[in-house]
Design an enzyme around this catalytic site. Structure first.
Site, PDB file in Angstrom:
ATOM      1  N   GLN A 142       0.751  -1.106 -15.603  1.00 57.02           N
ATOM      2  CA  GLN A 142      -0.003  -2.415 -15.266  1.00 57.02           C
ATOM      3  C   GLN A 142       1.172  -3.444 -15.234  1.00 57.02           C
ATOM      4  O   GLN A 142       1.947  -3.433 -16.326  1.00 57.02           O
ATOM      5  CB  GLN A 142      -0.855  -3.027 -16.341  1.00 57.02           C
ATOM      6  CG  GLN A 142      -1.645  -4.163 -16.216  1.00 57.02           C
ATOM      7  CD  GLN A 142      -2.341  -4.338 -14.787  1.00 57.02           C
ATOM      8  OE1 GLN A 142      -3.140  -3.337 -14.470  1.00 57.02           O
ATOM      9  NE2 GLN A 142      -2.233  -5.458 -13.784  1.00 57.02           N
TER      10      GLN A 142
ATOM     11  N   LYS B  16     -10.315  -1.676 -14.483  1.00 53.70           N
ATOM     12  CA  LYS B  16     -10.062  -0.555 -13.749  1.00 53.70           C
ATOM     13  C   LYS B  16     -10.571   0.763 -14.575  1.00 53.70           C
ATOM     14  O   LYS B  16     -11.289   1.615 -13.702  1.00 53.70           O
ATOM     15  CB  LYS B  16      -8.676  -0.301 -13.597  1.00 53.70           C
ATOM     16  CG  LYS B  16      -7.823  -1.424 -12.727  1.00 53.70           C
ATOM     17  CD  LYS B  16      -6.514  -1.591 -12.810  1.00 53.70           C
ATOM     18  CE  LYS B  16      -5.853  -2.688 -12.091  1.00 53.70           C
ATOM     19  NZ  LYS B  16      -4.448  -2.854 -12.028  1.00 53.70           N
TER      20      LYS B  16
ATOM     21  N   ASP C  76      -0.694   3.003  -6.796  1.00 52.82           N
ATOM     22  CA  ASP C  76      -0.377   1.314  -6.400  1.00 52.82           C
ATOM     23  C   ASP C  76       0.242   0.997  -5.189  1.00 52.82           C
ATOM     24  O   ASP C  76       0.247  -0.015  -4.742  1.00 52.82           O
ATOM     25  CB  ASP C  76       0.300   0.569  -7.749  1.00 52.82           C
ATOM     26  CG  ASP C  76      -0.830   0.038  -8.753  1.00 52.82           C
ATOM     27  OD1 ASP C  76      -2.015  -0.443  -8.314  1.00 52.82           O
ATOM     28  OD2 ASP C  76      -0.171   0.022 -10.119  1.00 52.82           O
TER      29      ASP C  76
END
Ligand code: NAP
Length: 305
Positions: free
Chosen positions: A94, A50, A117
């Protein structure tokens, strides 16, 4: 074959152009902050990818790698600081977080305007209501893939196998929004093959190597394989690939593991009309969509100021 790489590159190119424009015209450089807790090697790879994608498209990034012992309170404090910082546009933690950390509290602490997200209940709710929202990157990327390859969604019989918050549920919502007739299957579905075999469009997000075989696929259907499973034994590779196992066994010998999906590749190749390979299918789209969501977050929040 539906090539995720082609679509992912196009998405990233578009983001790069827009980031350059934003920077030149308004001196804004979008910024994504990734938080990782503990030493899970897979998480470390995902975050690295990422951060690397950010560099490719000109998005600024920060990586907070915190020790395994980090408490929920400490994580919430960090997120509050990032929420308050005007230069931060997107925040992601994460997953999975270590067991002692309250994942729900952490997700709910992120400012929904920075929730790139799309896991915050506000964004989940907005998506369910059919309103604009940050949408989880994997299902959002699948819609981009289907559009790129002009796979018809409206009126199609779509079946999503899996009902996770990250893939299955948002995928079903997005397909519904695009006027598909959507069925959701899960571990309690009575006759999985009978249901999936009806689908013109089959999205599989289970997490079990080769679970979907010839008997699950309608001839000519489009099959999207979200699964990412690591095989480490030669017998497993042989079972998955049959006569075409040679190349994968070479990969296994070289790297100690090979990445496979939830769909048996031979079945997909022989019966499906279109399908995504693993690797090279859905995986690359997820990171590309994260870049797109971060750019959107930067534009939306700054236009409010
Ligand atoms: P998850 O949270 O474990 O959910 C798996 C789903 O599969 C659950 O809804 C479960 O049903 C269902 N399931 C399990 N066994 C089943 C069976 N025998 N028949 C029918 N359904 C069954 O997994 P996830 O996070 O959605 O991820 C799924 C897969 O996608 C994993 O391999 C993951 O690594 C991969 N993934 C890939 C990407 C990417 O970027 N390519 C992104 C995210 C995830 P219940 O709800 O009844 O338990």
């Amino acid at each position: 074959m539906l090539e995720g790489a082609v679509v992912a590159n196009q998405i990233k190119e578009n983001v790069k152009t827009e980031v350059q424009h934003l920077s030149a015209s308004q001196s804004i450089v979008p910024c994504l902050v990734a938080i990782r807790v503990g030493e899970d090697p897979a998480s470390a790879v995902y975050v690295r990818n990422k951060i690397q994608a950010c560099a490719e498209v000109g998005i600024r990034s920060e990586h907070h790698a915190l020790p395994e012992t980090t408490t929920t309170g400490e994580l919430l404090e960090l997120i509050r600081t990032l929420n308050a910082r005007d230069d931060v546009d997107g925040i992601l933690t994460q997953l999975p977080l270590p067991r002692h950390v309250d994942e729900t509290l952490v997700i709910e602490e992120i400012d929904p305007r920075k929730d790139v997200d799309g896991f915050h209940p506000i964004n989940v709710g907005r998506l369910a209501l059919g309103r604009s929202a940050f949408v989880p990157c994997t299902p959002a990327g699948i819609i981009e893939l289907l559009d790129y390859y002009q796979v018809p969604i409206r009126g199609a019989d779509a079946c999503v196998v899996g009902r996770s918050q990250i893939v299955g549920r948002p995928m079903a919502q997005l397909l519904l929004q695009r006027d598909a007739t959507v069925t959701i299957c899960h571990s309690r579905t009575r006759d999985l093959a009978a249901t999936t075999r009806q689908a013109d469009l089959l999205v599989v997000a289970i997490g079990r190597a080769g679970m979907i075989g010839a008997e699950h696929i309608k001839p000519g259907a489009t099959v999207i394989d979200v699964g990412m499973n690591r095989l480490t034994r030669e017998e497993e590779v042989l079972e998955m690939f049959g006569d075409a196992a040679e190349k994968r066994i070479e990969v296994l010998a070289k790297r100690g593991a090979t990445l496979v999906g939830d769909v048996k590749p031979v079945a997909a190749m022989e019966i499906a009309g279109k399908f995504t390979p693993v690797p090279g299918g859905v995986g690359l789209l997820t990171v590309a969509m994260l870049m797109k969501n971060t750019l959107t977050a930067a534009k939306l929040r700054r236009s409010e100021n």
